[in-house]
Structures are given as C-alpha cells and as structure tokens.
Write a protein that holds these residues in place. Structure first.
Motif, PDB file in Angstrom:
ATOM      1  N   VAL A 119       0.861  -1.181   0.000  1.00 28.65           N
ATOM      2  CA  VAL A 119       0.000   0.000   0.000  1.00 28.65           C
ATOM      3  C   VAL A 119       0.898   1.232   0.000  1.00 28.65           C
ATOM      4  O   VAL A 119       1.668   1.452   0.935  1.00 28.65           O
ATOM      5  N   LEU A 120       0.793   2.023  -1.057  1.00 27.85           N
ATOM      6  CA  LEU A 120       1.596   3.242  -1.163  1.00 27.85           C
ATOM      7  C   LEU A 120       0.873   4.456  -0.589  1.00 27.85           C
ATOM      8  O   LEU A 120       1.512   5.415  -0.161  1.00 27.85           O
ATOM      9  N   TYR A 121      -0.434   4.412  -0.605  1.00 31.27           N
ATOM     10  CA  TYR A 121      -1.236   5.508  -0.045  1.00 31.27           C
ATOM     11  C   TYR A 121      -2.620   4.952   0.271  1.00 31.27           C
ATOM     12  O   TYR A 121      -3.180   4.173  -0.503  1.00 31.27           O
ATOM     13  N   ALA A 122      -3.167   5.358   1.393  1.00 24.19           N
ATOM     14  CA  ALA A 122      -4.509   4.911   1.781  1.00 24.19           C
ATOM     15  C   ALA A 122      -5.227   6.024   2.523  1.00 24.19           C
ATOM     16  O   ALA A 122      -4.663   6.663   3.414  1.00 24.19           O
TER      17      ALA A 122
ATOM     18  N   ASN B 261       7.347   1.319 -17.261  1.00 24.46           N
ATOM     19  CA  ASN B 261       8.719   0.917 -16.945  1.00 24.46           C
ATOM     20  C   ASN B 261       8.769  -0.319 -16.046  1.00 24.46           C
ATOM     21  O   ASN B 261       9.577  -0.406 -15.117  1.00 24.46           O
ATOM     22  N   GLY B 262       7.885  -1.261 -16.324  1.00 22.41           N
ATOM     23  CA  GLY B 262       7.901  -2.513 -15.586  1.00 22.41           C
ATOM     24  C   GLY B 262       7.211  -2.487 -14.248  1.00 22.41           C
ATOM     25  O   GLY B 262       7.128  -3.517 -13.578  1.00 22.41           O
ATOM     26  N   ARG B 263       6.692  -1.341 -13.817  1.00 22.96           N
ATOM     27  CA  ARG B 263       5.954  -1.253 -12.551  1.00 22.96           C
ATOM     28  C   ARG B 263       4.464  -1.212 -12.844  1.00 22.96           C
ATOM     29  O   ARG B 263       4.014  -0.600 -13.818  1.00 22.96           O
ATOM     30  N   ASN B 264       3.693  -1.862 -11.983  1.00 21.43           N
ATOM     31  CA  ASN B 264       2.244  -1.949 -12.147  1.00 21.43           C
ATOM     32  C   ASN B 264       1.566  -1.400 -10.902  1.00 21.43           C
ATOM     33  O   ASN B 264       1.668  -1.983  -9.818  1.00 21.43           O
ATOM     34  N   LEU B 265       0.891  -0.267 -11.053  1.00 20.97           N
ATOM     35  CA  LEU B 265       0.198   0.365  -9.941  1.00 20.97           C
ATOM     36  C   LEU B 265      -1.309   0.386 -10.175  1.00 20.97           C
ATOM     37  O   LEU B 265      -1.770   0.405 -11.324  1.00 20.97           O
TER      38      LEU B 265
ATOM     39  N   ILE C 142      -1.413   7.770  -9.282  1.00 15.58           N
ATOM     40  CA  ILE C 142      -0.494   6.912 -10.048  1.00 15.58           C
ATOM     41  C   ILE C 142       0.841   7.614 -10.261  1.00 15.58           C
ATOM     42  O   ILE C 142       1.920   7.022 -10.062  1.00 15.58           O
ATOM     43  N   LEU C 143       0.808   8.874 -10.669  1.00 15.88           N
ATOM     44  CA  LEU C 143       2.054   9.612 -10.919  1.00 15.88           C
ATOM     45  C   LEU C 143       2.865   9.785  -9.640  1.00 15.88           C
ATOM     46  O   LEU C 143       4.100   9.705  -9.661  1.00 15.88           O
ATOM     47  N   ARG C 144       2.202  10.009  -8.520  1.00 16.91           N
ATOM     48  CA  ARG C 144       2.921  10.125  -7.252  1.00 16.91           C
ATOM     49  C   ARG C 144       3.595   8.803  -6.890  1.00 16.91           C
ATOM     50  O   ARG C 144       4.690   8.780  -6.336  1.00 16.91           O
TER      51      ARG C 144
ATOM     52  N   GLY D 242       7.830   8.282  -6.803  1.00 16.01           N
ATOM     53  CA  GLY D 242       8.385   8.079  -5.476  1.00 16.01           C
ATOM     54  C   GLY D 242       7.920   9.100  -4.467  1.00 16.01           C
ATOM     55  O   GLY D 242       8.390   9.099  -3.320  1.00 16.01           O
ATOM     56  N   ALA D 243       6.995   9.973  -4.866  1.00 12.72           N
ATOM     57  CA  ALA D 243       6.468  10.965  -3.921  1.00 12.72           C
ATOM     58  C   ALA D 243       5.727  10.292  -2.783  1.00 12.72           C
ATOM     59  O   ALA D 243       5.663  10.823  -1.669  1.00 12.72           O
TER      60      ALA D 243
END
Length: 384
Positions: A36-39, A230-234, A255-257, A261-262
C-alpha cells in the motif's frame, strides 16, 4: 461582490472541501508487491455502483474455468434484463449475444441489461448469481463487501470498500489474466453503435491497462485504474468523486505520485489493510444529485482544480484506441443452438484454468487459479 464577501466565500468553500474531500476513499497499491503506497479511508464501506461488474465478471470467469459454460454460450436478454435502467444497450428482449461479446459489453459499456442477462445465464437466476458473488467475496476475505444485484444499480445493502475492490482486482489479474483485455478496451462496436467506456484514462493517460468505472447518486463517481510504466504496475482506487474530471484526475495524480516516489510504502500490504465492517456505507445522494450538489461540486473544484478550464491536467497523452467488435445474434430462443456458426478465428484468450484450480479455497495463503500456478500473494524479490 465585495472583497470581504469574496474572501468569506473562499473560506467557506475551503471548509466544505475539508469536510468532504478528505473523507472520500482513495487507495494506491503496487500490484507486484501488494504494498500500500497511499490509503485514505480505504476500509470505509461505500456503494460500488458499476464496479460491481468486476465481481460479476470474476464469477463468470470461474464458471467458464469449471467447464459450466464457454465463451460461445448464448446469452439471451430476458424481459427483466431488457428492462434494467441505463446505462444499457437497449437491445430488445429475446436478443442474443455470445458470452464473450456479452462480457465485453458489460465491462466496457457497463451495460446493466447485459449484466443481468449474464447473471441469469450463469447463475440460472439473478438470486443464484448473486449468491455466487457473495460466496466469492467471502472466499477472498472481502469483509466489507455485500452484493444484492449483478450490475450495481443502487441498493442500500450493496456495498464494498476501496480495500476490497483492490483485492478483487488483484484476484482477477492473477487468476484470469487471459481476460484482462476486456478491462483495457475503450469501445465495443455493436452494429452501428459505438459502446464507449467512461474510463478516459484508457485514451489519455499512457500505460493505462484498465479497469472499471461506476456511478450512482449514492456513490458518486468511482474508479479502479491500473497502469503499467517501466515494468511497474500500480493500481489507484478513487471513490465518491464529484465529477468524472475529479475522479479521473485524482486517479492519475495518485499513479504519478507512486511512479515518481512521492509516496512510498506505508509498511502495509493490501491484504492486511483494515476494513471497517459494520459501519454503514456513505450515502452521497445529497452531495451528488441533491440540494447540496452545487455547493459540493464548487468546494471540490476549489480543493482540486486539475483538469478544469484554464488549469493543467494529467490526462494529456494520446493513446491509440483499443476496440472490439461484437455481434448481435438477433432474437433467439432459449435452448436452441446458435442460429449461425461463428467464423473460425485464432483464440484471443488462453485456455481456461482447470476446474480443480478454482474448486478449492481461494484465500491468499493458498495457490490461486492462475495460469502460472503462482501463490497469492507473490511479492517482488528485493534488488541486490
């Protein structure tokens, strides 16, 4: 308007935006690591609207995998199906489609009539199909989810959460990757009609691979969006948007964040993210379609102006359209073979997984019904 009154109005809008803009569920997940990158309010029960059709598709994929039907199985619109409220194809009762074409139309157009017809075909009845939906939800551990119909038309007892939607999307991606082209198609051609998706990221945000949008007054505008770069799936989930602009731009921003890496891992995986079962789903009708709508939309625009006239937008890419041609088989009788053979063609989808692969427990700790038989979840190895 005096300067004082203008400043007071701006302050009021800011307060309104703080009261609602920060309450709407949003979630960003790395689909390869399940991190989880953001919730934000990801466990809050919410009305899914047409995101319901993701589960309808999953249940259908399971039944195909079990050998109970094929992509050529005829789907006939009953009077009940043809009478569903829009969005729909408006095909008359008795019209027939192959199951493959019906799935494309259900997912891309978000057609409520075709969704009901699929449910009646796959489940024997709407109730039988809904029971399969809730059974699948229980097996996936979707503790904030309950279904009452297959298409997402509003029912107070139909709800889910951003967390549960993310898990459902991951199961579709892992267990039935051969069907992912359905969710990445932006238009289905049926006769002279072009049945278009409401997911504008498919044509204006590079790398978008799917998946689904939804709207009823009680839910606001919902979206599950998956993007590969670039090989990453979000995957981003936005629920309760005040407009398609807000929903789409917020999903793109998340997605852009994530790619930049933001936002980084919160230290949680989506499977361990907490739900809030027992909490009633939020009802957005007053803010979206009622007397509060004008003030609410103005507050949301003040809080998040991306994509408004004269403002920058994240949706500036030109992506070649991905279309699919469906065939109206005309009016056919139930139990009668298809009136004409379909032309020979190379299969678009890989062979379905075995019935044994989907007959057991689909909880994440065990092997899921994937073409590569990989366990769920499957974290990406650490770089050396």
């Amino acid at each position: 308007m005096s300067i004082v009154r203008r400043l007071a109005l701006v302050a009021l809008l800011a307060l309104l935006s703080l009261g609602r803009a920060h309450a709407n569920p949003m979630l960003l997940v790395d689909m390869d690591t399940l991190e989880v990158l953001y919730a934000q309010e990801a466990g809050q029960p919410w009305h899914p609207a047409s995101l319901t059709k993701m589960m309808s598709a999953y249940v259908t994929f399971e039944e195909i995998a079990k050998g109970n039907m094929t992509l050529d199985t005829p789907v006939v619109l009953s009077k009940k199906a043809a009478g569903q409220a829009p969005s729909k194809t408006s095909l008359p009762a008795g019209s027939g489609l192959t199951l493959k074409d019906a799935l494309y139309i259900m997912v891309v157009k978000s057609a409520n009539d075709v969704s009901m017809a699929i449910a009646e075909t796959v489940g024997g009845s709407e109730a039988g199909f809904v029971a399969k939906m809730n059974d699948a939800a229980a097996r996936m551990g979707l503790t904030a989810t309950h279904f009452t119909n297959p298409n997402g038309l509003h029912d107070p007892d139909q709800y889910t959460s951003a967390r549960d939607l993310a898990v459902l999307a991951l199961y579709i991606r892992q267990s039935f990757p051969q069907y992912l082209p359905l969710f990445g198609t932006d238009v289905v051609r049926l006769g002279k009609a072009n049945l278009e998706s409401n997911n504008s990221l498919l044509t204006s945000f590079a790398g978008t691979t799917g998946m689904k949008t939804g709207f009823v007054c009680a839910s606001g505008l919902n979206m599950v969006a998956t993007v590969e770069r670039n090989g990453r799936n979000l995957m981003a989930i936005v629920l309760g948007g005040s407009s398609a602009r807000e929903r789409n731009e917020r999903a793109a921003e998340l997605i852009l964040r994530g790619f930049s890496g933001a936002v980084r891992s919160t230290g949680q995986q989506v499977l361990t993210l907490a739900n809030n079962p027992g909490v009633p789903p939020v009802d957005m009708r007053a803010q979206i379609c009622g007397k509060e709508a004008k003030a609410y939309v103005a507050a949301q625009e003040a809080a998040f102006p991306m994509g408004l006239t004269g403002q920058p937008s994240y949706l500036n890419d030109v992506v070649p359209p991905r279309s699919y041609v469906a065939t109206d088989l005309g009016r056919i009788a139930v139990g009668v073979s298809l009136p004409r053979p379909r032309p020979a063609h190379l299969p678009q989808f890989a062979a379905p997984v075995s019935a044994e692969a989907v007959a057991g427990d689909l909880r994440p700790s065990l092997a899921a019904a994937a073409t590569n038989a990989a366990p769920f979840p499957r974290p990406r190895p650490n770089n050396l």
